[in-house]
Structure formats: structure tokens, C-alpha cells
Scaffold this active site. Structure first.
Site, PDB file in Angstrom:
ATOM      1  N   ASP A 133       0.843  -1.197   0.000  1.00 44.09           N
ATOM      2  CA  ASP A 133       0.000   0.000   0.000  1.00 44.09           C
ATOM      3  C   ASP A 133       0.881   1.251   0.000  1.00 44.09           C
ATOM      4  O   ASP A 133       2.064   1.195   0.316  1.00 44.09           O
ATOM      5  CB  ASP A 133      -0.911  -0.041   1.231  1.00 44.09           C
ATOM      6  N   HIS A 134       0.270   2.393  -0.313  1.00 46.28           N
ATOM      7  CA  HIS A 134       0.902   3.720  -0.345  1.00 46.28           C
ATOM      8  C   HIS A 134       2.413   3.734  -0.098  1.00 46.28           C
ATOM      9  O   HIS A 134       2.867   3.822   1.038  1.00 46.28           O
ATOM     10  CB  HIS A 134       0.257   4.625   0.698  1.00 46.28           C
TER      11      HIS A 134
ATOM     12  N   GLY B  69      -9.979   4.712   2.131  1.00 43.78           N
ATOM     13  CA  GLY B  69     -10.747   5.328   3.207  1.00 43.78           C
ATOM     14  C   GLY B  69     -12.097   4.675   3.411  1.00 43.78           C
ATOM     15  O   GLY B  69     -13.095   5.344   3.666  1.00 43.78           O
TER      16      GLY B  69
ATOM     17  N   THR C 110      -8.158   1.119   8.849  1.00 43.07           N
ATOM     18  CA  THR C 110      -8.487   1.611  10.188  1.00 43.07           C
ATOM     19  C   THR C 110      -9.383   0.639  10.944  1.00 43.07           C
ATOM     20  O   THR C 110      -9.214   0.428  12.151  1.00 43.07           O
ATOM     21  CB  THR C 110      -9.156   2.994  10.094  1.00 43.07           C
TER      22      THR C 110
END
Length: 286
Positions: free
Chosen positions: A82-83, A208, A232
Site C-alpha cells: 500500500d501507499h 478510506g 483503520t
């Protein structure tokens, strides 16, 4: 079913309009739990690792965990970085065996981001791997990467030019989504997903995801969001289940680590399975 290329997973989801959970794991327990959820639900799964997680565990050990846990797995799964804004770190993960990467050049000028992404796509192809790209920063900080400042969105022609010239396999647009916990129901520009897909039929990555409503997930997946990122929610589930068990252990003055691990694993597994059900990927294994 062996580990499969990320593109194979998202292309099927995009074609049939369901979402595949792309869940960020933080250690061996969470990796095993989300994989177990995928097997139980007969769902494809993308296991994501942040740069911070890879560095904290170590690239060799983390990949060894992945290799052992997916040996003989019965559902299609893929390992994604990821990122990552670090070009050399992307090369390290591709060389080790990651199936796909997200080059986070969103803070760079679009032309420079495009130039670097073209190079990364070529490198990934040499390993049989795939690339997710983005040109706008997703609001919020995740594992020390990102910013709480909302970036300006590029025009549709700029986004399409980036997709076409880079040859990326998945595109992650900014649509009002954010990493972390939303303070209220987010206002999302779902039409932007439809506009991109109508002009260039490419699987869209929805970042998100934690905190979006079921109706928002359903709508965005129907428009082409084939890869739905969940980070999250896993962190909250992992931390809160640990906390609840330890507070109860303190009250009972009973200290048994294996029971802690079993309890936390069950909570993480159910969290992952719940998202698979919400995204429509249950029973989609092949």
C-alpha cells in the site's frame, strides 16, 4: 488455489460488479485471521501491507509469513504494498515477491508522477506483478504517510491521460474519501468514479473505506470500485479486542496469552468476513 495476480482478482470483480476487500494487516495474527476469513467465506482477498508494517516486521520475515500461510490456500489471494512513495522500497518488494504495489506519487507534479509510474509499471511487469496508481492525495495520514490537507482534484482529462499513458492496472481517485475515522458520514463524489470508468474501463480502488455506509459501498462498487481498502477498521478491532480481553484478565487476575490470541483472532476474522459480506464477494472464489 495458489496466490494469484492482483489484476486477476480485481478484473473479475470489476466485470461482475462486486468489491474485493483489500485489508491492511499489521502482524502474523492479523494476516492469518483475514486469510482464514477469506477461506471461510469463499471470497477472494487482497492482503495489504504498509511500508511501516513491512519495515517493522522485516521484508524477509513478512514475506516468509505470507508464503507459509498461503501454501495450499483454497481461495484466490494476492499480496499488495500500500501507499509507497519510496521508489527503491517498491523495487525491494517486487523483487521479494509482492504481487502488486501502489506507487504514491500523489504529492509530486503529475508529469513527474507519470514518468515514475511508467517506470514502475515496466519493472512490475518484469516480475509478473501489477500497479495501482494515483494522482491525488487521499486526505488523512495512514501509517505515517499522507497529510490531513485535502489535495486539489485533477480534471477528468488529466486523470484519463495518466491512466492511459502509465498502463496502470487499478486507479485510485480522490472522491472526498479519507483515511482514518470520519467525523460524520462522508460526502462522496460518486459520479467521478462513473465518469472515469465510462471513459476508461479500469478497476477503481476505493481508499478510506472505514466508516462509509453500506449504501455508499453498494453504490460505489456498482460504479466500478472493485478494490475496497480497509485499514483503520482492522486496527481498531485489533486494539479494542486486545484491550477488552486484558481488562477482563486483570479483573479476573487470569493471565493466559494463548487465550488472548484466540479472542483477538476471532474478532479480526469476523471484522474481515463482515466486510466481505458487505462488498458482495462471498462465494466468488474460483
Amino acid at each position: 488455489m495458489p496466490v494469484v495476480p492482483m489484476k486477476e482478482i480485481v478484473d473479475r470483480a470489476f466485470r461482475d460488479r462486486y468489491g474485493v476487500a483489500a485489508i491492511n494487516v499489521v502482524n502474523d495474527l492479523t494476516m492469518e485471521a483475514v486469510l482464514a476469513a477469506a477461506v471461510a467465506e469463499r471470497s477472494p482477498l487482497i492482503v495489504q501491507t504498509s511500508v511501516k508494517t513491512v519495515r517493522s516486521i522485516g521484508i524477509d520475515l513478512l514475506f516468509a509469513m505470507w508464503r507459509e500461510m498461503t501454501a495450499g490456500i483454497e481461495v484466490p489471494v494476492s499480496l499488495h504494498l500500500d501507499h509507497c512513495p519510496d521508489r527503491s522500497f517498491i523495487s525491494d518488494c517486487l523483487r521479494k515477491g509482492w504481487n502488486s504495489v501502489l506507487f504514491d506519487g500523489s504529492r509530486l507534479p503529475v508529469a513527474e508522477n507519470l514518468r515514475l509510474t511508467v517506470d514502475i509499471v515496466a519493472e512490475a511487469r518484469s516480475y509478473g506483478a501489477h500497479v495501482e496508481g494515483e494522482i491525488e492525495a487521499i486526505t488523512g495520514v495512514e501509517d505515517d504517510i499522507g497529510s490531513d490537507e485535502e489535495a486539489n482534484r485533477e480534471s477528468l482529462p488529466v486523470a484519463l491521460d495518466f491512466i492511459r499513458k502509465t498502463g496502470i492496472d487499478v486507479f485510485a481517485p480522490a472522491i472526498g474519501n479519507a483515511h482514518g475515522v470520519y467525523r460524520s458520514e462522508p460526502h462522496l463524489d460518486a459520479q467521478r468514479v462513473s465518469d472515469i470508468v465510462a471513459a476508461e474501463p479500469i478497476p477503481i480502488a476505493l481508499h478510506g473505506g472505514t466508516g462509509m455506509t453500506d449504501a455508499q459501498f453498494t453504490d460505489l462498487i456498482s460504479r466500478g470500485c472493485a478494490k475496497v481498502n480497509i485499514s483503520t477498521a482492522l486496527k481498531i478491532t485489533y486494539m479494542k479486542s486486545n484491550l477488552a480481553f486484558l481488562l477482563d484478565a486483570r479483573d479476573r487476575d487470569t493471565w493466559d496469552p494463548p487465550s488472548l490470541f484466540t479472542s483477538v483472532r476471532a474478532a479480526v476474522l469476523e471484522m474481515a468476513a463482515g466486510h466481505m459480506r458487505r462488498f458482495g464477494s462471498v462465494g466468488r472464489a474460483w
